[in-house]
Design a protein around this motif. Sequence first.
Motif, mmCIF file in Angstrom:
data_model
loop_
_atom_site.group_PDB
_atom_site.id
_atom_site.type_symbol
_atom_site.label_atom_id
_atom_site.label_comp_id
_atom_site.label_asym_id
_atom_site.label_seq_id
_atom_site.Cartn_x
_atom_site.Cartn_y
_atom_site.Cartn_z
ATOM 1 N N CYS A 116 0.829 -1.224 0.000
ATOM 2 C CA CYS A 116 0.000 0.000 0.000
ATOM 3 C C CYS A 116 0.849 1.253 0.000
ATOM 4 C CB CYS A 116 -0.950 -0.001 1.200
ATOM 5 S SG CYS A 116 -0.115 -0.169 2.782
ATOM 6 N N SER B 41 -3.896 3.177 -1.537
ATOM 7 C CA SER B 41 -4.214 2.869 -0.134
ATOM 8 C C SER B 41 -5.510 3.531 0.303
ATOM 9 C CB SER B 41 -3.078 3.325 0.785
ATOM 10 O OG SER B 41 -2.871 4.716 0.611
ATOM 11 N N GLN C 100 -6.830 -4.068 0.570
ATOM 12 C CA GLN C 100 -6.562 -4.694 1.873
ATOM 13 C C GLN C 100 -5.069 -4.921 2.088
ATOM 14 O OE1 GLN C 100 -9.110 -5.194 4.133
ATOM 15 N NE2 GLN C 100 -10.127 -3.952 2.553
ATOM 16 N N LYS D 218 -1.494 -4.710 3.335
ATOM 17 C CA LYS D 218 -1.116 -4.214 4.662
ATOM 18 C C LYS D 218 0.371 -3.943 4.817
ATOM 19 C CE LYS D 218 -1.271 -8.970 6.538
ATOM 20 N NZ LYS D 218 -2.033 -9.635 5.462
ATOM 21 N N TYR D 219 1.164 -4.077 3.731
ATOM 22 C CA TYR D 219 2.606 -3.893 3.874
ATOM 23 C C TYR D 219 3.081 -2.625 3.167
ATOM 24 C CZ TYR D 219 2.636 -8.724 5.511
ATOM 25 O OH TYR D 219 2.393 -9.873 6.218
ATOM 26 N N ARG E 130 4.555 -3.852 8.387
ATOM 27 C CA ARG E 130 3.106 -3.841 8.335
ATOM 28 C C ARG E 130 2.648 -2.394 8.560
ATOM 29 N NH1 ARG E 130 3.061 -7.177 11.626
ATOM 30 N NH2 ARG E 130 3.223 -9.041 10.348
ATOM 31 N N ARG E 131 1.679 -1.890 7.794
ATOM 32 C CA ARG E 131 1.236 -0.492 7.982
ATOM 33 C C ARG E 131 0.653 -0.329 9.386
ATOM 34 N NH1 ARG E 131 -3.688 1.152 4.128
ATOM 35 N NH2 ARG E 131 -3.396 3.073 5.317
ATOM 36 N N VAL F 206 -6.254 -0.174 7.364
ATOM 37 C CA VAL F 206 -6.354 -0.638 5.984
ATOM 38 C C VAL F 206 -7.507 0.108 5.306
ATOM 39 C CG1 VAL F 206 -7.024 -2.654 4.583
ATOM 40 C CG2 VAL F 206 -5.345 -2.897 6.412
ATOM 41 N N ASP G 293 3.411 5.319 8.665
ATOM 42 C CA ASP G 293 3.569 3.927 8.220
ATOM 43 C C ASP G 293 5.020 3.610 7.872
ATOM 44 O OD1 ASP G 293 0.435 4.474 6.735
ATOM 45 O OD2 ASP G 293 0.808 2.976 8.319
#
Length: 338
Positions: free
Chosen positions: A90, A105, A111, A113-114, A141-142, A146, A154
């Motif tokens: 994202c 994003s 979805q 998440k990284y 991982r953000r 999400v 992030d």
Amino acid sequence: MSNSKLNQTLGEFIIENQSSFKYSSGELSRLINSIRLAAKVVNHEVNKAGLVDIIGAAGDTNIQGEDQQKLDVYANVKFIQTMTKRNIVCGIASEEEDDFIAINSQDENNQNKYVVLIDPLDGSSNIDVNVSVGTIFSVFRRVTPVGTPVTIDDFLQKGNKQVAAGYVVYGTSTMLVYTTGDGVNGFTLNPAIGTFYLSHPNMEFPENGNIYSVNEGNYIHFPVGIKKYIKYCQEEEGDRPYTSRYIGSLVSDFHRNMIKGGIYMYPKSSKNAKGKLRLLYECNPMAFLAEQAKGKASDGFTRIMDIEPTELHERVPFICGSKNMVEKAEEFMRDNTI
Ligand code: P6P
């Protein structure tokens, strides 16, 4: 790891180890696979850099004020394209980009998440003289929800939150070395068929070593503690003097020291008050790898992965390698009375 695992392909390895990655929904596996693909594409160009008009400055400079080699630009584009087109992450931050790049994003259906932070071609000043260069990547991982736009938060995460990190070294052979927090494994590319094979399972820094890597041309500008440690490396005593090996390519110096034992230092100096290397996409990923390989990484005082980042391209002093060598250097750094 049993010998039967040697020569496993990277693809087989990722699938087999996906279940061991506690959070994996397969997304991280797909992310590592996209890095594998981009590495092959960049490798193809790096290997023929001397043959086509793709070397030499691209005429631009990056946020570091460094002349961008055309391969820098090419590598940056390829890694960003590969991760963007596959809708895997994202957000991306790169040494070659002033700001981070948000990737869909804000799309509630996204979805992913990284986030990935990358130095697409580290050591690029070596390209014109045919010395090895590397790509370095770091995955988090953000921390924002999400489906909302990624923010700088992030990316400004401590290195101890990384979920994966690794490098590609474009050397006498091209290798992808990475960790997802369960040790470090090295894969060598067979260029004839474009496949990475597990060639260096469970890579570990020897606890001790006899190689030190530092640009001694900066010696007079170093802090007293570093000067004293360099003199310690050069004394005739016990297993010393150590050997001085400095390629000027972080990935290559790190890789050699991880295999043979050694220490790499890029300290602060009167010329570079915070050192030269960037915390987020050079020091954090190399520190994660170092610790997973039973080595150590600090700024001379603080564990690299505990440093709270404040900006995307911030620099930190960096000392990394065999645990006992790093701890000896830290002793000199901390006790100027020695
Ligand atoms: P110096 C390459 O520019 C790099 O970021 C690292 O790969 C390398 O170890 C270091 O800088 C070399 O810097 O100042 O010694 O040329």
